[in-house]
Write an enzyme that holds these catalytic residues in place. Structure first.
Site, PDB file in Angstrom:
ATOM      1  N   GLU A 132      14.494   7.588   5.909  1.00 38.87           N
ATOM      2  CA  GLU A 132      13.147   7.906   6.424  1.00 38.87           C
ATOM      3  C   GLU A 132      12.207   6.762   6.072  1.00 38.87           C
ATOM      4  OE1 GLU A 132      12.140  11.438   4.246  1.00 38.87           O
ATOM      5  OE2 GLU A 132      13.678  12.653   5.207  1.00 38.87           O
ATOM      6  N   LYS A 134       9.327   4.810   4.645  1.00 39.23           N
ATOM      7  CA  LYS A 134       8.462   5.213   3.536  1.00 39.23           C
ATOM      8  C   LYS A 134       7.035   4.779   3.834  1.00 39.23           C
ATOM      9  CE  LYS A 134       8.162   5.103  -1.496  1.00 39.23           C
ATOM     10  NZ  LYS A 134       6.798   4.590  -1.687  1.00 39.23           N
ATOM     11  N   ASP A 136       3.110   4.543   3.244  1.00 36.28           N
ATOM     12  CA  ASP A 136       2.270   4.453   2.070  1.00 36.28           C
ATOM     13  C   ASP A 136       1.002   5.238   2.308  1.00 36.28           C
ATOM     14  OD1 ASP A 136       2.262   3.613  -0.409  1.00 36.28           O
ATOM     15  OD2 ASP A 136       1.599   1.564   0.014  1.00 36.28           O
ATOM     16  N   TYR A 259       8.322  15.826   4.927  1.00 33.57           N
ATOM     17  CA  TYR A 259       9.629  15.249   4.628  1.00 33.57           C
ATOM     18  C   TYR A 259      10.386  15.876   3.460  1.00 33.57           C
ATOM     19  CZ  TYR A 259       6.623  12.542   1.458  1.00 33.57           C
ATOM     20  OH  TYR A 259       5.710  12.169   0.531  1.00 33.57           O
ATOM     21  N   LYS A 347      12.901  -0.808  -1.074  1.00 32.06           N
ATOM     22  CA  LYS A 347      11.665  -1.482  -0.691  1.00 32.06           C
ATOM     23  C   LYS A 347      11.944  -2.737   0.112  1.00 32.06           C
ATOM     24  CE  LYS A 347       8.525   1.004  -2.974  1.00 32.06           C
ATOM     25  NZ  LYS A 347       7.768   0.432  -4.065  1.00 32.06           N
ATOM     26  N   CYS A 441     -22.908 -18.275 -16.921  1.00 27.53           N
ATOM     27  CA  CYS A 441     -22.708 -17.090 -16.098  1.00 27.53           C
ATOM     28  C   CYS A 441     -23.472 -17.238 -14.780  1.00 27.53           C
ATOM     29  CB  CYS A 441     -23.209 -15.866 -16.865  1.00 27.53           C
ATOM     30  SG  CYS A 441     -23.274 -14.376 -15.851  1.00 27.53           S
ATOM     31  N   CYS A 444     -26.547 -14.681 -14.619  1.00 25.06           N
ATOM     32  CA  CYS A 444     -27.760 -14.717 -15.451  1.00 25.06           C
ATOM     33  C   CYS A 444     -28.011 -16.052 -16.125  1.00 25.06           C
ATOM     34  CB  CYS A 444     -27.705 -13.611 -16.509  1.00 25.06           C
ATOM     35  SG  CYS A 444     -26.522 -13.945 -17.822  1.00 25.06           S
ATOM     36  N   CYS A 459     -19.392 -13.901 -20.098  1.00 26.02           N
ATOM     37  CA  CYS A 459     -20.830 -14.109 -20.226  1.00 26.02           C
ATOM     38  C   CYS A 459     -21.279 -13.548 -21.563  1.00 26.02           C
ATOM     39  CB  CYS A 459     -21.532 -13.375 -19.075  1.00 26.02           C
ATOM     40  SG  CYS A 459     -23.300 -13.193 -19.334  1.00 26.02           S
ATOM     41  N   CYS A 465     -27.841  -9.635 -18.647  1.00 26.54           N
ATOM     42  CA  CYS A 465     -27.131 -10.056 -17.443  1.00 26.54           C
ATOM     43  C   CYS A 465     -27.142  -8.942 -16.394  1.00 26.54           C
ATOM     44  CB  CYS A 465     -25.693 -10.403 -17.811  1.00 26.54           C
ATOM     45  SG  CYS A 465     -24.711 -10.889 -16.394  1.00 26.54           S
TER      46      CYS A 465
HETATM   47  S1  IVH Z   1      10.487  12.171  -1.007  1.00 28.66           S
HETATM   48  C1  IVH Z   1      11.840  13.692  -4.963  1.00 28.66           C
HETATM   49  N1  IVH Z   1      10.180  11.045   1.332  1.00 28.66           N
HETATM   50  O1  IVH Z   1       6.963   8.001  -1.891  1.00 28.66           O
HETATM   51  C2  IVH Z   1      11.438  13.081  -3.674  1.00 28.66           C
HETATM   52  N2  IVH Z   1       8.682  10.443  -0.383  1.00 28.66           N
HETATM   53  O2  IVH Z   1       7.891   7.149  -4.576  1.00 28.66           O
HETATM   54  C3  IVH Z   1      10.041  12.649  -3.654  1.00 28.66           C
HETATM   55  N3  IVH Z   1       6.970   8.840   0.329  1.00 28.66           N
HETATM   56  O3  IVH Z   1       5.201  10.286  -3.887  1.00 28.66           O
HETATM   57  C4  IVH Z   1       9.461  12.187  -2.429  1.00 28.66           C
HETATM   58  N4  IVH Z   1       7.639   8.644   2.398  1.00 28.66           N
HETATM   59  O4  IVH Z   1       4.213   9.653  -1.623  1.00 28.66           O
HETATM   60  C5  IVH Z   1       9.723  11.142   0.085  1.00 28.66           C
HETATM   61  N5  IVH Z   1      10.029  10.158   3.454  1.00 28.66           N
HETATM   62  C6  IVH Z   1       9.572  10.249   2.229  1.00 28.66           C
HETATM   63  C7  IVH Z   1       8.460   9.513   1.793  1.00 28.66           C
HETATM   64  C8  IVH Z   1       8.048   9.634   0.475  1.00 28.66           C
HETATM   65  C9  IVH Z   1       6.748   8.267   1.506  1.00 28.66           C
HETATM   66  C10 IVH Z   1       6.176   8.596  -0.900  1.00 28.66           C
HETATM   67  C11 IVH Z   1       5.617   9.840  -1.537  1.00 28.66           C
HETATM   68  C12 IVH Z   1       6.148   9.882  -2.921  1.00 28.66           C
HETATM   69  C13 IVH Z   1       6.565   8.483  -3.146  1.00 28.66           C
HETATM   70  C14 IVH Z   1       7.716   8.422  -4.103  1.00 28.66           C
END
Ligand code: IVH
Length: 716
Positions: A132, A134, A136, A259, A347, A441, A444, A459, A465
């Site tokens: 899936e 990930k 942010d 998810y 990652k 600084c 000031c 400073c 300041c």
């Molecule tokens: S599963 C135990 N699935 O990643 C499983 N997390 O580093 C916990 N996140 O806090 C999470 N996409 O904010 C899961 N498809 C996904 C995700 C996901 C983003 C984020 C989530 C979590 C963090 C974990």
């Protein structure tokens, strides 16, 4: 206020126990502050690298002094922050965990192999994973009862989050009810996020609003709360979701992908892929790119595919989450620490871009730290426009050899604030010059100092300041310092913005602005007069509070007390500090001789007094207040009152700290070194040169038993 962003001056090995304790206290405070800024206010104040450095320093000190580990140690709690005040708290049915990371194919293969080992699976047994993207954003926990959405919470510290039910109800993508059949009770987890185009639009709006507010403020108008300009989509989503007023959240373009699951009153699927199908049937958005993968090789190929798709996606992703598909295996694998054994976040490598560095600006932090900031031609890094990056400090500029006009390589990893990782030397203009770090600084004009071994230049004009004013004023008036009732942070900010407060002395001149204050919205005569009365009541605050209230670096409550006891009157202290500016002077030696005042502390005091602007502010303050000398408790009654005393050698019946405290309580001054000014020398076991010197000088030498008697203690 002792400021600690750069206490990283002393090698951990060289710290004394007292210094370590003081620094651990400071680090606990500072890290907690950054946690709040990041997790609760969604406005990080330091880079991830700086934050990590603080935590590492804290851990190193704790490792060396395990006995000093504090109850509020930053290592005691999982990163993340306890729920912010303002929202109710909700406990999650099962903890919301985080994920371990993989960065390379080997990491992923090891993850798959560890699953096989744990479950004792044969090599032939297939391992299915769901991949899936990930995103942010901000993870949320949604509770449904009898198919109805009843409440929702942020992750919080993983155990307890904030009740953001009302805010979640403003999201179009949140199903209010589940399509039957469904379990009586279930927690569903997902990510609230903002798309890149929505983010850019929202960021531009906030930027405009912030500039407009600044213009109005400069024109002398009263303005409301500061406008936050989000730095990335995660930041924007988090800030939007954590609004106390749900109507604000409602105007923000937030979306939701589901998810995962928390507690459920009955099982709903046998595999994660099946569970995702159920989520869709219930009405949730599930990321359409999620895919069931037959084995680790397919996962590796999926990782490459997602990496290629990444830049073209509508939302930011920083990797792919892989989850073992079979739920009964997930159950058996369980968790280690805060992460499941059955899932991993693989990652992507950090995204990079190059751009031109237009100039280096110096920003002055609230604690006086001068921080260089790169201003660049705007460039997109991983879908986010970037034009500023912190250069951290003077050494960092030298180390990376960054100069104005250079073409720099920028990197952004996840929600990390962008970093300059290097330059392209072949693109350097012929006339480029190394950056000249200022010695004064920019806010000031006070001189800026960088003590030996320290990385941050700072400073010294703390009291005047403008960059530090508000923080200093808040500290000055706070309960632990001058303790002015009714002059909390909020009112300090208001009075500062109204132009009535610039330096501490102005607090005592507020009485001349009664009419202005009466015109503030919600400030009746009673409120104004109570505040003015509270201020009047502090014109004779205790000297130790006064010294502490000045907010000199490293002068916390304990050190302020030592100074007050030693010098007794503010006049004596002020004069001694002025004289102590000369190295080797009697006053400097005297300062150094106070038990508990080490050389670093003495240096900070001297730096403060070397800045003429501070003296002006101090004297203005002294024209308003008359600090009272500390009471020498029962001083008149004790033979020790007014005596200068040195303890040397090992005492048997009490620690030296206890003996010093006792002596001070009886009105004595405890010093570390023996001189002709010393009245009494208490000699314990194995005393060395100090005892010899005392004898040479013909001073009164006491045994421990004689000391006990003089201190009014029973014979041991
Ligand atoms: S599963 C135990 N699935 O990643 C499983 N997390 O580093 C916990 N996140 O806090 C999470 N996409 O904010 C899961 N498809 C996904 C995700 C996901 C983003 C984020 C989530 C979590 C963090 C974990």
């Amino acid at each position: 206020m002792t400021d600690n962003a750069s206490l990283r001056r002393t090698q951990v090995d060289a710290l004394t126990e007292a210094e370590a304790a003081e620094e651990l206290a400071a680090l606990a405070r500072e890290i907690a502050g950054h946690d709040v800024a990041y997790h609760q206010k969604d406005a990080p104040t330091v880079t991830d690298a700086e934050y990590d450095a603080l935590r590492q320093r804290n851990t190193a000190i704790e490792n060396r002094f395990p006995a000093l580990v504090r109850i509020d140690s930053p290592n005691a709690a999982a990163p993340g922050a306890a729920p912010a005040a303002g929202f109710g708290k909700l406990r999650h049915g099962t903890p919301m965990l985080s994920l371990d990371n993989a960065f390379a194919p080997e990491d992923f293969l090891e993850f798959a192999a560890s699953i096989r080992r744990f479950l004792k699976l044969s090599d032939g047994e297939p391992l299915h994973f769901v991949g899936e993207p990930k995103i942010d954003g901000l993870s949320v926990n949604l509770t449904y009862q009898d198919g109805k959405f009843v409440r929702g919470a942020t992750r919080g510290d993983g155990t307890e989050g904030e009740d953001i039910t009302q805010n979640l109800l403003t999201l179009d993508e949140l199903p209010r009810t589940l399509k039957a059949p469904f379990p009586a009770q279930i927690e569903i987890r997902g990510e609230v996020y903002m798309t890149k185009p929505d983010f850019l639009r929202f960021q531009a709006e906030q930027q405009q609003a912030a500039e407009e507010r600044e213009r109005r403020r400069e024109a002398g108008e009263r303005v409301g709360e500061a406008v936050r300009v989000p730095v990335n989509p995660r930041n924007a989503a988090a800030g939007s979701l954590r609004q106390l007023d749900p109507s604000v959240t409602a105007r923000r373009p937030l979306r939701l992908f589901a998810y995962a699951q928390g507690v459920s009153s009955e099982p709903v699927a046998a595999s994660h892929s099946e569970y995702l199908a159920v989520l869709k049937r219930w009405g949730f958005k599930v990321n359409p790119l999620s895919r069931l993968l037959p084995d680790a090789e397919a996962a590796a190929a999926f990782q490459v595919e997602m990496g290629e798709k990444r830049a073209g996606l509508d939302y930011d992703i920083d990797g792919v989450v892989y989850k073992l598909d079979k739920l009964d295996w997930q159950e058996r694998l369980g968790f280690v620490g805060r992460a499941p054994r059955w899932a991993i976040a693989w990652k992507f490598p950090a995204e990079r871009a190059t751009t031109k560095l237009l100039r280096i600006e110096i920003q002055v932090g609230r604690t006086g730290a001068l921080t260089p900031r790169a201003v660049m031609e705007p460039v997109s890094v991983g879908g986010v426009m970037v034009q500023h990056a912190s250069l951290h400090n003077e050494d960092e500029i030298l180390r990376k050899d960054v100069r104005e006009g250079d073409t720099v390589i920028l990197q952004r990893a996840g929600d990390v604030i962008p970093q300059i990782v290097g330059i392209l030397p072949e693109k350097r203009p012929a006339d480029s010059k190394p950056f000249d770090f200022p010695t004064t600084c920019p806010a000031c004009g006070s001189h800026a100092v960088r003590p030996p071994g320290e990385v941050v230049k700072r400073c010294t004009g703390g009291l005047i300041c403008p960059a530090q004013t508000v923080e200093r004023l808040i500290h000055f008036a706070s309960r632990v310092a001058a303790d002015i009732e009714g002059l909390g942070a909020e009112n300090v900010i208001l009075l500062h913005e109204a132009g009535l407060l610039k330096a501490p002395a102005d607090i005592f001149r507020l009485k001349d602005h009664r009419d202005t204050m009466l015109a503030f919205r919600g400030w009746g005569a009673k409120k104004v007069d109570n505040l003015l009365a509270a201020i009047e009541a502090r014109r004779d605050m205790p000297l130790e509070k006064f010294i502490f209230a000045l907010g000199i670096r490293r002068i916390g409550e304990a050190n302020a007390k030592l100074l007050a006891r030693h010098y007794h009157t503010v006049e004596a202290w002020r004069q001694a500090m002025l004289d102590a500016r000369i190295i080797g002077s009697e006053a400097r030696e005297g300062l150094g001789s106070i038990a508990g005042i080490g050389p670093a502390i003495a240096d900070e005091l001297v730096e403060f007094f070397k800045e003429p602007r501070n003296l002006t502010a101090l004297d203005a303050l002294l024209a308003e207040v008359q600090p009272t000398p500390p009471e020498a408790i029962a001083a008149g009654d004790s033979e020790l009152a007014g005596k200068s005393i040195v303890f040397t050698g090992t005492l048997v019946t009490m620690s030296r700290d206890e003996a010093s405290a006792r002596a001070e309580r009886l009105g004595a001054k405890v010093t570390k070194s023996v001189s002709k000014k010393t009245d009494l020398v208490v000699v314990g076991a194995d005393a060395g040169s100090k005892a010899t010197k005392a004898a040479e000088l013909g001073l009164t030498v006491l045994t421990e038993a004689q000391w006990r008697e003089m201190a009014g203690l029973p014979p041991a």
